[in-house]
Scaffold this motif. Structure first.
Motif, PDB file in Angstrom:
ATOM      1  N   ASN A  47       0.948  -1.576   0.066  1.00 15.80           N
ATOM      2  CA  ASN A  47       0.112   0.045   0.151  1.00 15.80           C
ATOM      3  C   ASN A  47       0.848   1.214  -0.027  1.00 15.80           C
ATOM      4  OD1 ASN A  47      -2.612  -1.159  -0.114  1.00 15.80           O
ATOM      5  ND2 ASN A  47      -2.660  -1.365   2.039  1.00 15.80           N
ATOM      6  N   THR A  48       2.202   1.344   0.079  1.00 16.45           N
ATOM      7  CA  THR A  48       2.886   2.390  -0.041  1.00 16.45           C
ATOM      8  C   THR A  48       4.029   2.430  -1.088  1.00 16.45           C
ATOM      9  OG1 THR A  48       4.683   1.785   1.810  1.00 16.45           O
ATOM     10  CG2 THR A  48       2.499   2.834   2.642  1.00 16.45           C
ATOM     11  N   ASN A  49       4.382   1.234  -1.454  1.00 21.72           N
ATOM     12  CA  ASN A  49       5.518   1.057  -2.345  1.00 21.72           C
ATOM     13  C   ASN A  49       6.828   1.639  -1.907  1.00 21.72           C
ATOM     14  OD1 ASN A  49       4.139  -0.388  -4.271  1.00 21.72           O
ATOM     15  ND2 ASN A  49       5.025   0.859  -6.004  1.00 21.72           N
ATOM     16  N   SER A  50       6.998   1.915  -0.451  1.00 23.55           N
ATOM     17  CA  SER A  50       8.275   2.068   0.093  1.00 23.55           C
ATOM     18  C   SER A  50       9.184   1.176  -0.107  1.00 23.55           C
ATOM     19  CB  SER A  50       7.981   2.408   1.760  1.00 23.55           C
ATOM     20  OG  SER A  50       9.049   2.640   2.280  1.00 23.55           O
ATOM     21  N   LEU A  51      10.508   1.443  -0.177  1.00 21.41           N
ATOM     22  CA  LEU A  51      11.432   0.288  -0.096  1.00 21.41           C
ATOM     23  C   LEU A  51      12.337   0.253   0.946  1.00 21.41           C
ATOM     24  CD1 LEU A  51      12.449   1.366  -3.928  1.00 21.41           C
ATOM     25  CD2 LEU A  51      11.263  -0.677  -3.175  1.00 21.41           C
ATOM     26  N   LYS A  52      11.524   0.417   2.076  1.00 24.11           N
ATOM     27  CA  LYS A  52      12.475   0.205   3.444  1.00 24.11           C
ATOM     28  C   LYS A  52      13.206  -1.060   3.382  1.00 24.11           C
ATOM     29  CE  LYS A  52       8.842   2.566   6.092  1.00 24.11           C
ATOM     30  NZ  LYS A  52       7.910   2.309   6.930  1.00 24.11           N
ATOM     31  N   PRO A  53      14.544  -1.022   3.763  1.00 15.15           N
ATOM     32  CA  PRO A  53      15.161  -0.165   4.620  1.00 15.15           C
ATOM     33  C   PRO A  53      16.006   0.755   3.837  1.00 15.15           C
ATOM     34  CG  PRO A  53      16.335  -2.133   4.705  1.00 15.15           C
ATOM     35  CD  PRO A  53      14.939  -2.457   3.994  1.00 15.15           C
ATOM     36  N   THR A  58      21.601   5.012   2.891  1.00 17.06           N
ATOM     37  CA  THR A  58      22.103   3.364   2.678  1.00 17.06           C
ATOM     38  C   THR A  58      23.358   3.659   1.810  1.00 17.06           C
ATOM     39  OG1 THR A  58      19.848   2.635   2.335  1.00 17.06           O
ATOM     40  CG2 THR A  58      21.528   1.457   1.418  1.00 17.06           C
ATOM     41  N   ASN A  59      24.449   3.177   2.246  1.00 14.17           N
ATOM     42  CA  ASN A  59      25.759   3.319   1.539  1.00 14.17           C
ATOM     43  C   ASN A  59      25.831   2.413   0.371  1.00 14.17           C
ATOM     44  OD1 ASN A  59      27.067   0.975   2.336  1.00 14.17           O
ATOM     45  ND2 ASN A  59      27.311   1.862   4.352  1.00 14.17           N
ATOM     46  N   LEU A  60      26.653   2.687  -0.609  1.00 18.75           N
ATOM     47  CA  LEU A  60      26.931   1.830  -1.715  1.00 18.75           C
ATOM     48  C   LEU A  60      27.450   0.605  -1.531  1.00 18.75           C
ATOM     49  CD1 LEU A  60      29.000   4.680  -3.684  1.00 18.75           C
ATOM     50  CD2 LEU A  60      26.659   4.292  -3.808  1.00 18.75           C
ATOM     51  N   GLN A  61      28.184   0.353  -0.662  1.00 26.91           N
ATOM     52  CA  GLN A  61      28.552  -1.131   0.009  1.00 26.91           C
ATOM     53  C   GLN A  61      27.330  -1.816   0.075  1.00 26.91           C
ATOM     54  OE1 GLN A  61      31.736  -1.473   2.635  1.00 26.91           O
ATOM     55  NE2 GLN A  61      31.758  -3.513   2.390  1.00 26.91           N
ATOM     56  N   GLU A  62      26.338  -1.076   1.015  1.00 26.05           N
ATOM     57  CA  GLU A  62      25.100  -1.872   1.310  1.00 26.05           C
ATOM     58  C   GLU A  62      24.242  -2.319  -0.010  1.00 26.05           C
ATOM     59  OE1 GLU A  62      23.883  -0.462   5.524  1.00 26.05           O
ATOM     60  OE2 GLU A  62      23.710   1.171   4.271  1.00 26.05           O
ATOM     61  N   LEU A  63      24.140  -1.162  -0.938  1.00 29.56           N
ATOM     62  CA  LEU A  63      23.252  -1.189  -2.124  1.00 29.56           C
ATOM     63  C   LEU A  63      23.796  -2.513  -3.004  1.00 29.56           C
ATOM     64  CD1 LEU A  63      22.432   2.345  -3.018  1.00 29.56           C
ATOM     65  CD2 LEU A  63      20.848   0.677  -2.367  1.00 29.56           C
ATOM     66  N   ARG A  73      29.924   0.044  -9.789  1.00 30.74           N
ATOM     67  CA  ARG A  73      29.073   0.472 -10.714  1.00 30.74           C
ATOM     68  C   ARG A  73      27.407   0.958  -9.861  1.00 30.74           C
ATOM     69  NH1 ARG A  73      29.183  -4.579 -12.030  1.00 30.74           N
ATOM     70  NH2 ARG A  73      27.038  -4.998 -12.527  1.00 30.74           N
ATOM     71  N   VAL A  74      27.738   0.685  -8.541  1.00 31.32           N
ATOM     72  CA  VAL A  74      26.202   0.905  -7.914  1.00 31.32           C
ATOM     73  C   VAL A  74      25.949   2.618  -8.101  1.00 31.32           C
ATOM     74  CG1 VAL A  74      25.224   1.204  -5.324  1.00 31.32           C
ATOM     75  CG2 VAL A  74      26.884  -0.737  -6.109  1.00 31.32           C
ATOM     76  N   LYS A  75      26.879   3.450  -7.954  1.00 34.32           N
ATOM     77  CA  LYS A  75      26.383   4.827  -7.972  1.00 34.32           C
ATOM     78  C   LYS A  75      25.784   5.144  -9.350  1.00 34.32           C
ATOM     79  CE  LYS A  75      27.972   9.587  -7.236  1.00 34.32           C
ATOM     80  NZ  LYS A  75      26.621   9.950  -7.484  1.00 34.32           N
ATOM     81  N   ARG A  76      26.523   4.752 -10.101  1.00 33.88           N
ATOM     82  CA  ARG A  76      26.012   5.030 -11.818  1.00 33.88           C
ATOM     83  C   ARG A  76      24.565   4.397 -12.145  1.00 33.88           C
ATOM     84  NH1 ARG A  76      26.581   1.985 -16.024  1.00 33.88           N
ATOM     85  NH2 ARG A  76      28.165   0.625 -14.936  1.00 33.88           N
ATOM     86  N   VAL A  77      24.593   3.033 -11.612  1.00 31.66           N
ATOM     87  CA  VAL A  77      23.137   2.538 -11.868  1.00 31.66           C
ATOM     88  C   VAL A  77      21.910   3.227 -11.196  1.00 31.66           C
ATOM     89  CG1 VAL A  77      22.161   0.242 -11.576  1.00 31.66           C
ATOM     90  CG2 VAL A  77      24.344   0.210 -12.324  1.00 31.66           C
ATOM     91  N   PHE A  78      22.152   3.311  -9.919  1.00 29.27           N
ATOM     92  CA  PHE A  78      21.187   3.824  -8.905  1.00 29.27           C
ATOM     93  C   PHE A  78      20.936   5.452  -9.724  1.00 29.27           C
ATOM     94  CE2 PHE A  78      21.324   0.199  -6.810  1.00 29.27           C
ATOM     95  CZ  PHE A  78      20.115  -0.071  -6.121  1.00 29.27           C
TER      96      PHE A  78
END
Length: 133
Positions: A47-53, A58-63, A73-78
């Protein structure tokens, strides 16, 4: 009716089936990016489409770990997914500061009733315009 049964799934997503083939064919998304968005669809909250957490803290390593992509590549992709309007970043001061990432509901919606205000936030995003064209 005979040969039919009730589907008792409680955790489901309504996916716009035109999104991925259309955006891949147009060269807008790579298969890796489609995979990332697919995973976002699976973790979006009901009902919110929130992407918690996931949020701005959120840092690049966590992503990289969450989405199984190289941390270089994380920063470029996101950045690309954000610029396309795949997700939005919200920061709200309500009993302390809360940050949210929300998946574009025109891609996928998790819930029975659509919250029109969430859809309105994404109406002018590039990905929404490409989906609707």
């Amino acid at each position: 009716p005979s040969g039919k049964s009730v589907n008792n799934m409680t955790n489901f997503t309504k996916l716009n089936c035109d999104v991925f083939p259309k955006l891949k064919m147009m060269g807008v998304l790579t298969m890796e990016e489609i995979g990332i968005i697919s995973y976002m669809c699976s973790i979006a909250e009901f009902n919110t489409n929130s992407l918690k957490p996931l949020n701005n803290e959120t840092n690049l390593q966590e992503l990289a770990g969450t989405f199984d992509i190289g941390k270089n590549r994380v920063k470029r992709v996101f950045d690309k997914l954000f610029d396309l309007g795949v997700y939005a970043q919200f920061k709200i001061a309500s009993n302390g500061t809360k940050e949210y990432w929300i998946l574009n509901p025109n891609i996928s919606w998790k819930g029975k009733l659509m919250n029109d205000t969430i859809f309105l936030h994404f109406k002018d995003c590039l990905i929404t315009k490409l989906i609707e064209s």
